[in-house]
Write a protein that holds these residues in place. Structure first.
Motif, PDB file in Angstrom:
ATOM      1  N   UNK A 198      -1.301   7.585  -3.215  1.00 54.73           N
ATOM      2  CA  UNK A 198       0.029   7.795  -2.612  1.00 54.73           C
ATOM      3  C   UNK A 198       0.702   6.491  -2.227  1.00 54.73           C
ATOM      4  N   UNK A 199       0.085   5.361  -2.548  1.00 56.44           N
ATOM      5  CA  UNK A 199       0.651   4.057  -2.198  1.00 56.44           C
ATOM      6  C   UNK A 199       1.956   3.824  -2.957  1.00 56.44           C
ATOM      7  N   UNK A 200       2.826   2.955  -2.439  1.00 49.61           N
ATOM      8  CA  UNK A 200       4.067   2.643  -3.148  1.00 49.61           C
ATOM      9  C   UNK A 200       3.785   1.891  -4.446  1.00 49.61           C
ATOM     10  N   UNK A 201       4.762   1.884  -5.338  1.00 50.58           N
ATOM     11  CA  UNK A 201       4.588   1.240  -6.628  1.00 50.58           C
ATOM     12  C   UNK A 201       4.366  -0.257  -6.480  1.00 50.58           C
ATOM     13  N   UNK A 202       5.040  -0.912  -5.523  1.00 57.49           N
ATOM     14  CA  UNK A 202       4.899  -2.346  -5.290  1.00 57.49           C
ATOM     15  C   UNK A 202       4.635  -2.623  -3.812  1.00 57.49           C
ATOM     16  N   UNK A 203       3.995  -3.751  -3.565  1.00 59.88           N
ATOM     17  CA  UNK A 203       3.888  -4.329  -2.224  1.00 59.88           C
ATOM     18  C   UNK A 203       3.166  -3.449  -1.213  1.00 59.88           C
ATOM     19  N   UNK A 204       2.246  -2.595  -1.682  1.00 56.39           N
ATOM     20  CA  UNK A 204       1.475  -1.794  -0.730  1.00 56.39           C
ATOM     21  C   UNK A 204       0.539  -2.650   0.099  1.00 56.39           C
ATOM     22  N   UNK A 205       0.041  -3.729  -0.493  1.00 54.30           N
ATOM     23  CA  UNK A 205      -0.809  -4.649   0.248  1.00 54.30           C
ATOM     24  C   UNK A 205      -2.171  -4.075   0.569  1.00 54.30           C
ATOM     25  N   UNK A 206      -2.831  -4.741   1.487  1.00 48.34           N
ATOM     26  CA  UNK A 206      -4.235  -4.446   1.772  1.00 48.34           C
ATOM     27  C   UNK A 206      -4.424  -3.090   2.446  1.00 48.34           C
ATOM     28  N   UNK A 207      -3.397  -2.604   3.134  1.00 44.03           N
ATOM     29  CA  UNK A 207      -3.561  -1.365   3.892  1.00 44.03           C
ATOM     30  C   UNK A 207      -3.659  -0.139   2.994  1.00 44.03           C
TER      31      UNK A 207
END
Length: 489
Positions: free
Chosen positions: A262-271
Motif C-alpha cells: 500500500x506504499x506510495x509509488x515514490x518517496x515512501x522511504x524507510x517507513x
C-alpha cells in the motif's frame, strides 16, 4: 583562488561563468563532494534536479551510516572491526565487489563522523527496535532529512552556489575530459566535474528493459514501487554510458526491499518497509513459502526480499505473523490485515484458504522449538520442509493473526560508472583527469548485489569526499596550466 561568492549562490563579482568544480546532484554524495571542494578553496556550483522542497535525493530517506570501529565510540557500542565489516559485505554481495574500493569505504567510516559533525550532522543513540544495529550503525539525529538540511546550510554558509530545478541533460567531453554540462539550453563550463546524480530507479522504461519479461509473460518492473526519489531518472547515467564511459554492475540489481504493497509509488522511504519477515512466514499468491525467513539477522538480509518477491507470480507476497510476534519489530506505518483464524486471514488477503491453512499447518508441525531469542541466531528451526526456516521458527498458532501484502520497493539501482580509488570516471580503461563520480552512480563498484543496512551512505560519504577533493585539485592544476585568473561565477 577567489572566494567572492555568497552563501545564496549570488555572484558578488562580474566576469567569467567558469567554476572550478561543478557538482551534479543534490544528495549525500553530491553534498560531500561540494563541501570538500569548497573547503579546498575551489569555487563550486551544485545543480540539483529536484525543486528545493524535494532536495536531497534518496539521502533524505536514510537513517544511519554503517561504521567500522575497533572500540566503543560515542554512539556506537562494542567494536565492529574492518574484517567483520568486510565479511558482512562479502556475504551480502556474494563476492561481487571490488575489495580494494570496499575496504577504502570501510576504513573511511572510522573517521568521517567528526567531519560530518563539523558540517552540522548530529548523531543519536539507536532507538529501541532499530534492528540489531547499535554496534554497527551510527544513527542521524532527525534522520536523513536533517543530515541533508545540515549539509545544505553548511554549503550555503561556505559559499557553494546551489541551483534547484536544474536537471543536466548532457555532458560535453573532449576525449575523457569534462568541458561543460548542458541543462536545457544552458551551457555550464567548469574546470572539473563530479557526477552524483543517482541511478535510474524512477525510470520505469529502463527498469522494464533491465528486468525484461518473465516466463509467465509478466513485466515484473510494472509492479515495482519506488522507495526512493522520483527524480532519479538516470538521464545523466544513460548519457555517460552512451558516451563511452566504462560501466560496472548488472542493470537488474538494486537495493530492492520488500515493502508494504500500500506504499506510495515514490518517496515512501524507510517507513514502508515490513520488518516482521523473520518472525513468521512469507507466502506468495499461491499461498506457498519460497525462501528461508530466518536465514540471518534482518539488517543483513532484509534487502534480498524485494528481489525474492519480484520473482514471485504477480510480484506480490504476504508476511504472516501471529500475536506472539507483536511488539518485537519496528511497527509499520499501515496496520496489518487482522483475523482471528487462519482461514479468515486468507480470505481477507485474497488467498486460497485451504492452501494457506495447509502451508501454515505444515510449517507449524515442522517447527523444532529450542530457546527463542530474536537477538541471536537461535536454535528454533524447522525440519522436513522443502523450504527450511533456520532460526526463529515458532508455530503460528496464537490469534489474532496478521498479514502484510508485500511489493518490491526499489531504493537505488547498481548499474553505474567504473571508478578507481580516486573516484575518476574511466573511458576505455583510462581514468579521466577532471571528471569524477560518487554515490549511486558508482555504488555498483562495491555493491554487485545485495545490501546491508547503512552501507549506501558509507559509499556516498567516502567517494563524495574523495571526488570533491580530487575535483578541487584537478581544477587547481588546470588553472595553473592555463595561467588564467578566474573569478567565481
Amino acid at each position: 583562488m577567489s572566494q567572492s561568492v555568497s552563501g545564496q549562490g549570488e555572484s558578488l563579482v562580474s566576469g567569467s561563468s567558469l567554476y572550478d568544480v561543478l557538482v551534479i546532484g543534490g544528495g549525500n554524495a553530491a553534498l560531500c563532494a561540494a563541501l570538500m571542494a569548497r573547503e579546498a578553496g575551489a569555487s563550486v556550483l551544485l545543480l540539483e534536479s529536484a525543486p528545493r522542497e524535494w532536495r536531497g535525493g534518496n539521502s533524505q530517506h536514510t537513517r544511519n551510516l554503517r561504521c567500522m570501529h575497533d572500540a566503543p565510540q560515542d554512539v556506537l557500542v562494542d567494536a565492529y572491526p574492518e574484517e567483520e565489516y568486510w565479511q558482512d559485505l562479502l556475504k551480502v554481495t556474494g563476492g561481487i565487489t571490488n575489495e580494494k574500493l570496499a575496504r577504502m569505504v570501510i576504513r573511511s567510516t572510522a573517521t568521517c563522523r567528526d567531519w560530518m559533525r563539523k558540517h552540522g550532522v548530529n548523531f543519536q543513540n539507536p532507538l529501541s527496535g532499530t534492528l540489531h544495529v547499535a554496534r554497527t550503525n551510527a544513527f542521524f539525529m532527525g534522520g536523513g532529512k536533517a543530515l541533508v538540511n545540515a549539509y545544505y546550510r553548511s554549503a550555503e554558509r561556505l559559499g557553494v552556489h546551489i541551483r534547484y530545478d536544474s536537471p543536466v541533460d548532457a555532458i560535453e567531453l573532449d576525449g575523457g575530459r569534462f568541458i561543460a554540462a548542458r541543462s536545457g539550453k544552458e551551457r555550464i563550463e567548469a574546470r572539473s566535474c563530479v557526477l552524483a546524480a543517482g541511478g535510474f530507479e524512477s525510470n520505469r522504461e529502463w527498469l522494464r528493459e533491465a528486468w525484461g519479461q518473465n516466463e509467465r509473460g509478466e513485466w515484473p518492473a510494472d509492479n515495482f514501487l519506488i522507495r526512493g526519489t522520483r527524480f532519479n531518472q538516470g538521464v545523466l547515467l544513460r548519457y555517460m554510458l552512451d558516451a563511452g564511459a566504462d560501466a560496472i554492475g548488472d542493470p537488474s540489481q538494486s537495493h530492492c526491499v520488500a515493502i508494504d504493497a500500500r506504499a506510495p509509488l515514490y518517496d515512501g522511504g524507510i517507513c514502508t518497509r515490513i520488518d516482521c519477515v523473520s518472525l513468521g512466514v512469507v507466502v506468495n499468491r499461491d499461498a506457498q513459502r519460497f525462501y528461508d525467513e530466518g536465514e540471518d539477522f534482518w539488517p543483513k538480509r532484509y534487502a534480498i526480499w524485494g528481489r525474492l518477491v519480484a520473482q514471485q507470480p504477480g510480484q506480490i507476497a504476504y508476511s504472516i505473523i501471529d500475536a506472539k510476534s507483536v511488539g518485537r519489530f519496528m511497527p509499520p506505518v499501515f496496520p496489518g490485515t487482522q483475523a482471528d483464524t487462519l482461514p479468515e486471514l486468507a480470505g481477507k488477503l485474497g488467498l486460497d484458504p485451504a492452501a494457506f491453512t495447509r502451508t501454515v499447518e505444515d510449517y507449524n508441525a515442522a517447527c523444532r522449538i529450542g530457546t527463542f531469542d530474536h537477538t541471536v541466531l537461535d536454535d528454533c528451526h524447522t525440519e522436513g520442509l522443502a523450504v527450511s526456516k533456520t532460526h526463529w521458527a515458532r508455530p503460528i498458532d496464537t490469534g489474532p493473526f496478521f498479514g502484510y501484502a508485500l511489493r518490491p520497493g526499489i531504493t537505488f539501482t547498481y548499474l553505474g560508472l567504473k571508478v578507481d580509488e580516486h573516484a575518476a570516471v574511466h573511458f576505455n580503461g583510462m581514468p579521466s583527469d577532471n571528471l569524477f563520480v560518487a554515490g549511486e552512480m558508482m555504488a555498483g563498484n562495491v555493491l554487485g548485489k545485495g545490501y546491508t543496512a547503512g552501507v549506501g551512505m558509507s559509499i556516498g560519504t567516502a567517494f563524495g569526499r574523495i571526488a570533491g577533493d580530487r575535483a578541487a585539485a584537478a581544477a587547481k592544476q588546470q588553472a595553473t596550466l592555463t595561467g588564467g585568473e578566474r573569478n567565481a561565477a
